[in-house]
Design a protein around this motif. Structure first.
Motif, PDB file in Angstrom:
ATOM      1  N   GLY A 248       6.124  -7.826 -28.056  1.00  0.00           N
ATOM      2  CA  GLY A 248       6.390  -6.433 -27.740  1.00  0.00           C
ATOM      3  C   GLY A 248       7.860  -6.176 -27.482  1.00  0.00           C
ATOM      4  O   GLY A 248       8.410  -5.142 -27.899  1.00  0.00           O
ATOM      5  N   GLN A 249       8.514  -7.113 -26.815  1.00  0.00           N
ATOM      6  CA  GLN A 249       9.953  -6.983 -26.572  1.00  0.00           C
ATOM      7  C   GLN A 249      10.748  -7.074 -27.880  1.00  0.00           C
ATOM      8  O   GLN A 249      11.725  -6.346 -28.084  1.00  0.00           O
ATOM      9  CB  GLN A 249      10.413  -8.064 -25.590  1.00  0.00           C
ATOM     10  N   LEU A 250      10.314  -7.966 -28.760  1.00  0.00           N
ATOM     11  CA  LEU A 250      10.977  -8.079 -30.070  1.00  0.00           C
ATOM     12  C   LEU A 250      10.808  -6.799 -30.877  1.00  0.00           C
ATOM     13  O   LEU A 250      11.734  -6.358 -31.566  1.00  0.00           O
ATOM     14  CB  LEU A 250      10.413  -9.270 -30.838  1.00  0.00           C
ATOM     15  N   ALA A 251       9.627  -6.197 -30.804  1.00  0.00           N
ATOM     16  CA  ALA A 251       9.383  -4.960 -31.533  1.00  0.00           C
ATOM     17  C   ALA A 251      10.322  -3.848 -31.061  1.00  0.00           C
ATOM     18  O   ALA A 251      10.763  -3.007 -31.853  1.00  0.00           O
ATOM     19  CB  ALA A 251       7.927  -4.531 -31.364  1.00  0.00           C
ATOM     20  N   ALA A 252      10.640  -3.845 -29.770  1.00  0.00           N
ATOM     21  CA  ALA A 252      11.523  -2.814 -29.229  1.00  0.00           C
ATOM     22  C   ALA A 252      12.935  -2.926 -29.788  1.00  0.00           C
ATOM     23  O   ALA A 252      13.642  -1.921 -29.920  1.00  0.00           O
ATOM     24  CB  ALA A 252      11.547  -2.902 -27.703  1.00  0.00           C
ATOM     25  N   THR A 253      13.363  -4.138 -30.111  1.00  0.00           N
ATOM     26  CA  THR A 253      14.721  -4.336 -30.642  1.00  0.00           C
ATOM     27  C   THR A 253      14.744  -4.456 -32.157  1.00  0.00           C
ATOM     28  O   THR A 253      15.818  -4.560 -32.755  1.00  0.00           O
ATOM     29  CB  THR A 253      15.346  -5.614 -30.045  1.00  0.00           C
TER      30      THR A 253
END
Length: 290
Positions: A248-253
């Motif tokens: 989810g954090q990777l998707a944000a960036t």
């Protein structure tokens, strides 16, 4: 009126087509799982994802628990169009199976090429991102070579560093690629992930004129095996586990991962470039005769 104006500005700012991202990595490095799960994380964040399967075996469909479809290779026999190769996973997005041997892609008729390219281009225009599951480079380097962005998957396995260097070298020397995003998978800590990235940066910096960019890591998480045993994607079955949170954090960036090799808008779609490059590859390899 202000809302309408803002909407029009957003439409005007949209690229001609969605940028494509090819994920590279050796066998058993979890590339297909990353493509599937990261795409789901993007869907959950409100992004429109177009998955492209270029590997044999309906791998993405199985990871997403989606309906299997026909393949691009099958269009040589039955030219039913993109509808036969596309499925809509229940979690959102669309999946198109473009698996075919490079020599088969090279003999597509101009009529079929034009039709499929036009149909696929409409999907690219509607998507925010195109995530491509590519085959091994020695077998078929074409899908990776025509993608807008390359994402190199690195793991702690001893052979991973060697395979990553070989992939960078092949893409740099044979496809003229210079920019590589590096995603580290199955590590126990941030420090381990950064150490692996540093080792790869040192060896590539000594011998190759390329730029590597750290984009993040996904921790080792045994919950993934449980989700696969249940035949459900991790992001759906266990959204609060450590790996899912990292995704989810990777998707944000993820929008920041887009670093086009050539400035300015590129209108030629992935399908068109895939078939055109396959013809060039076949001529070079001697698979295409006039």
């Amino acid at each position: 009126m202000q809302d309408q104006a803002a909407s029009l500005r957003r439409l005007a700012d949209r690229p001609v087509r969605a940028p494509s991202f090819a994920f590279l990595g050796p066998e058993r490095s979890g590339v297909t799982t990353l493509v599937a799960e990261l795409g789901l994380a993007l869907c959950l964040s409100g992004q429109r994802v177009l998955w492209v399967e270029c590997c044999h075996g309906q791998q993405l469909a199985h990871r997403l628990n989606a309906t299997t479809t026909g393949t691009l290779e099958g269009q040589l026999v039955r030219a039913g169009g993109l509808a036969e190769m596309m499925t809509l996973p229940r979690q959102g997005g669309a999946l198109v199976n473009l698996h075919a041997r490079p020599e088969d892609r090279a003999v597509f008729s101009a009529q079929l090429w034009l039709r499929l390219g036009s149909e696929f281009a409409s999907l690219e225009r509607d998507a925010d991102f195109v995530l491509v599951n590519v085959p091994s480079l020695p077998y078929d380097p074409v899908p990776a070579s025509v993608a807008d962005n390359l994402v190199l998957v690195l793991t702690p396995e001893p052979e991973s560093l060697t395979a990553a260097y070989a992939a960078v070298k092949r893409m740099a020397l044979q496809a003229g690629r210079r920019y590589f995003n590096v995603l580290v998978n199955r590590v126990r800590s941030l420090e381990e992930a950064q150490a692996l990235f540093t080792r790869l940066s040192v060896v590539t910096g000594e011998f190759l004129n390329v730029a590597l960019r750290w984009v993040g890591f996904v921790p080792l998480d045994t919950t993934l095996r449980r989700s696969q045993a249940l035949r459900r994607p991790l992001m759906e079955a266990f959204p609060e586990c450590e790996a899912a949170m990292a995704l989810g954090q990777l998707a944000a960036t993820f929008p920041q991962w887009h670093t086009p090799e050539h400035p300015g808008p590129v209108e030629t779609g992935f399908m068109d470039m895939l078939i055109a490059a396959s013809r060039d590859w076949a001529e070079t390899e001697g698979h295409l005769t006039s």
